[in-house]
Design a protein around this motif. Sequence first.
Motif, mmCIF file in Angstrom:
data_model
loop_
_atom_site.group_PDB
_atom_site.id
_atom_site.type_symbol
_atom_site.label_atom_id
_atom_site.label_comp_id
_atom_site.label_asym_id
_atom_site.label_seq_id
_atom_site.Cartn_x
_atom_site.Cartn_y
_atom_site.Cartn_z
ATOM 1 N N ILE A 98 0.846 -1.075 -0.110
ATOM 2 C CA ILE A 98 -0.043 -0.005 -0.095
ATOM 3 C C ILE A 98 0.659 1.275 0.192
ATOM 4 C CG2 ILE A 98 -1.858 1.099 1.146
ATOM 5 C CD1 ILE A 98 -2.895 -1.498 2.195
ATOM 6 N N GLU A 99 0.679 2.128 -0.982
ATOM 7 C CA GLU A 99 1.553 3.233 -1.183
ATOM 8 C C GLU A 99 1.374 4.071 -0.140
ATOM 9 O OE1 GLU A 99 1.655 7.038 -4.043
ATOM 10 O OE2 GLU A 99 1.058 5.250 -4.938
ATOM 11 N N GLN A 100 2.727 4.814 0.439
ATOM 12 C CA GLN A 100 2.574 5.495 1.589
ATOM 13 C C GLN A 100 1.660 6.800 1.376
ATOM 14 O OE1 GLN A 100 6.540 6.935 2.113
ATOM 15 N NE2 GLN A 100 7.394 5.005 2.609
ATOM 16 N N GLY A 101 0.947 7.216 2.141
ATOM 17 C CA GLY A 101 -0.214 8.185 2.004
ATOM 18 C C GLY A 101 -1.579 7.770 1.946
ATOM 19 N N ILE A 102 -1.720 6.721 1.327
ATOM 20 C CA ILE A 102 -3.162 6.010 0.995
ATOM 21 C C ILE A 102 -3.540 5.559 2.577
ATOM 22 C CG2 ILE A 102 -4.563 4.280 0.174
ATOM 23 C CD1 ILE A 102 -2.661 4.067 -2.301
ATOM 24 N N SER A 103 -4.718 6.026 2.891
ATOM 25 C CA SER A 103 -5.167 5.749 4.344
ATOM 26 C C SER A 103 -5.786 4.231 4.448
ATOM 27 C CB SER A 103 -6.464 6.687 4.648
ATOM 28 O OG SER A 103 -7.057 6.241 5.589
ATOM 29 N N ILE A 104 -5.538 3.564 5.336
ATOM 30 C CA ILE A 104 -5.977 2.500 5.409
ATOM 31 C C ILE A 104 -7.488 2.237 6.135
ATOM 32 C CG2 ILE A 104 -4.907 1.744 7.834
ATOM 33 C CD1 ILE A 104 -4.121 -0.799 6.850
ATOM 34 N N LEU A 108 -10.557 -1.424 6.489
ATOM 35 C CA LEU A 108 -10.456 -2.144 8.006
ATOM 36 C C LEU A 108 -11.451 -3.222 7.892
ATOM 37 C CD1 LEU A 108 -9.944 0.782 10.621
ATOM 38 C CD2 LEU A 108 -8.268 -0.813 9.585
ATOM 39 N N ASP A 109 -12.757 -2.660 7.403
ATOM 40 C CA ASP A 109 -13.779 -3.808 7.336
ATOM 41 C C ASP A 109 -13.336 -4.886 6.628
ATOM 42 O OD1 ASP A 109 -15.321 -2.854 9.401
ATOM 43 O OD2 ASP A 109 -16.780 -1.581 7.883
ATOM 44 N N LEU A 110 -12.871 -4.775 5.328
ATOM 45 C CA LEU A 110 -12.235 -5.564 4.555
ATOM 46 C C LEU A 110 -11.448 -6.686 5.078
ATOM 47 C CD1 LEU A 110 -11.234 -5.087 0.841
ATOM 48 C CD2 LEU A 110 -10.033 -6.477 2.114
ATOM 49 N N LEU A 111 -10.451 -6.090 5.735
ATOM 50 C CA LEU A 111 -9.490 -7.061 6.750
ATOM 51 C C LEU A 111 -9.886 -7.639 7.584
ATOM 52 C CD1 LEU A 111 -6.717 -3.983 6.885
ATOM 53 C CD2 LEU A 111 -6.658 -5.998 5.242
ATOM 54 N N ARG A 112 -11.058 -7.131 8.260
ATOM 55 C CA ARG A 112 -11.733 -8.167 9.254
ATOM 56 C C ARG A 112 -12.196 -9.225 8.452
ATOM 57 N NH1 ARG A 112 -13.412 -2.939 11.412
ATOM 58 N NH2 ARG A 112 -12.194 -2.194 12.987
ATOM 59 N N ALA A 113 -13.001 -8.880 7.481
ATOM 60 C CA ALA A 113 -13.615 -10.133 6.776
ATOM 61 C C ALA A 113 -12.384 -11.123 6.241
ATOM 62 C CB ALA A 113 -14.318 -9.465 5.541
ATOM 63 N N PHE A 114 -11.455 -10.562 5.806
ATOM 64 C CA PHE A 114 -10.357 -11.455 5.457
ATOM 65 C C PHE A 114 -9.811 -12.294 6.493
ATOM 66 C CE2 PHE A 114 -5.930 -12.489 4.528
ATOM 67 C CZ PHE A 114 -5.792 -12.993 3.258
ATOM 68 N N SER A 115 -9.687 -11.769 7.732
ATOM 69 C CA SER A 115 -9.149 -12.416 9.016
ATOM 70 C C SER A 115 -10.095 -13.772 9.075
ATOM 71 C CB SER A 115 -9.340 -11.576 10.086
ATOM 72 O OG SER A 115 -8.778 -12.231 11.345
ATOM 73 N N LEU A 291 -15.776 -2.234 -2.960
ATOM 74 C CA LEU A 291 -16.069 -1.211 -1.998
ATOM 75 C C LEU A 291 -16.772 0.081 -2.468
ATOM 76 C CD1 LEU A 291 -12.540 -1.069 -0.286
ATOM 77 C CD2 LEU A 291 -14.477 -1.873 0.787
ATOM 78 N N PRO A 292 -17.597 0.476 -1.645
ATOM 79 C CA PRO A 292 -18.423 1.719 -2.212
ATOM 80 C C PRO A 292 -17.334 2.767 -1.957
ATOM 81 C CG PRO A 292 -19.331 0.951 -0.086
ATOM 82 C CD PRO A 292 -18.388 -0.180 -0.445
ATOM 83 N N GLN A 293 -17.892 3.963 -2.696
ATOM 84 C CA GLN A 293 -17.039 5.314 -2.620
ATOM 85 C C GLN A 293 -17.197 5.701 -1.200
ATOM 86 O OE1 GLN A 293 -14.500 6.355 -4.944
ATOM 87 N NE2 GLN A 293 -15.209 4.257 -5.402
ATOM 88 N N ASP A 294 -18.698 5.621 -0.663
ATOM 89 C CA ASP A 294 -18.611 6.197 0.599
ATOM 90 C C ASP A 294 -17.803 5.872 1.762
ATOM 91 O OD1 ASP A 294 -20.800 7.894 -0.263
ATOM 92 O OD2 ASP A 294 -22.605 6.448 0.542
ATOM 93 N N VAL A 295 -17.125 4.579 1.707
ATOM 94 C CA VAL A 295 -16.392 4.021 2.483
ATOM 95 C C VAL A 295 -14.925 5.106 2.387
ATOM 96 C CG1 VAL A 295 -14.820 2.087 3.081
ATOM 97 C CG2 VAL A 295 -17.257 1.566 2.536
ATOM 98 N N TRP A 296 -14.540 5.190 1.347
ATOM 99 C CA TRP A 296 -13.453 6.143 0.999
ATOM 100 C C TRP A 296 -13.757 7.659 1.567
ATOM 101 C CZ3 TRP A 296 -8.777 4.042 -0.382
ATOM 102 C CH2 TRP A 296 -8.927 2.819 -0.948
ATOM 103 N N ARG A 297 -14.962 7.921 1.573
ATOM 104 C CA ARG A 297 -15.129 9.283 1.948
ATOM 105 C C ARG A 297 -15.326 9.174 3.494
ATOM 106 N NH1 ARG A 297 -19.649 9.693 -0.242
ATOM 107 N NH2 ARG A 297 -18.840 10.502 -2.421
ATOM 108 N N GLU A 298 -15.885 8.432 4.257
ATOM 109 C CA GLU A 298 -15.873 8.187 5.560
ATOM 110 C C GLU A 298 -14.824 8.071 6.227
ATOM 111 O OE1 GLU A 298 -18.949 5.342 6.060
ATOM 112 O OE2 GLU A 298 -20.441 6.481 5.217
ATOM 113 N N GLY A 299 -13.576 7.340 5.594
ATOM 114 C CA GLY A 299 -12.497 6.831 6.116
ATOM 115 C C GLY A 299 -11.473 8.121 5.921
#
Length: 303
Positions: A98-104, A108-115, A291-299
């Motif tokens: 993940i390129e530096q500066g891109i918010s994780i 987070l919800d995607l990573l929880r589902a992956f786990s 991922l919906p665009q709202d997820v990026w906006r809210e993050g």
Amino acid sequence: MPNIEHFRAFVLAAELGSFSAAARQMGKAQSAVSTAIANLEIDADVQLFDRSSRNPVLTKAGAALLPNARGILLGNQEFLARAMSMSQGVEGHLCVAIEQGISIKPLLDLLRAFSSTFAHVSLEIVTPDPTDVAVLLKRGRAELGLMIEQEGYPTGFQFRGVGYSRTVPVAARDHPLAELAQVRHADLRKYRELVPQSRPGAETGRSDRRKSPSVWYAENPMLVLDLVAQGFGWAELPYSIIADRIKTGDLAQLNYAFQQSDILQGVDAVWTEQRALGVAGQWMLNKLLELPQDVWREGQQMC
């Protein structure tokens, strides 16, 4: 040499309080459980149970070794589960760059589902600069990358847009630009622009859209952030790395007179044609695309 059933008999007998209860749990005769535990004691050269009373009682050595026996059983279960995943085509390890500066935060919800979905896949997340994302993918060090969109990618790379990164113009709170209610192009040109950029000569595929004739470059966005805070110039930086500094008052967000909307940079998921994604990698890519665009906006909410 003890086998896994010996350890299982020992653990069950200790937890259930009797050899007979352990035998019922294992579907074996009590004599088989007694023999298994006796053989384990012989192999370990230590007495695990005191059999002088009606029900066996753990000895001090038995109590000390019980957690180790549980660990062996758990390790065996994990081994079998991971082996089954591999037999089904699920890779054991996935590296995402993940390129530096891109918010994780949007992820987070995607990573929880992956786990939950891939509990036995080891996930590695690295945060290189833009050039190194492509290098890691090309060398096979990473299977999937997230990068700020480029005008073009090297041959052999595949990419799909998945979201965006919010970029904010900032300066130190005592910088002359911070005193202006509206900042014009002419104002920006008076002061040094600090730019996060890959190593000199690196091909990033991004055009140079500098707003000031005086520019300093630094490979790491965090270094640019420190230079801005020390008053060396102004910069357009990802919101994810400057939000806290704006809240504390170390930095001032600049209000452009010539741009009324947010500065948004697209985020691409990138992978190579030379290396097919495994089951877990393809799942990750599919979920990124969903991922919906709202997820990026809210993050990346503004201050």
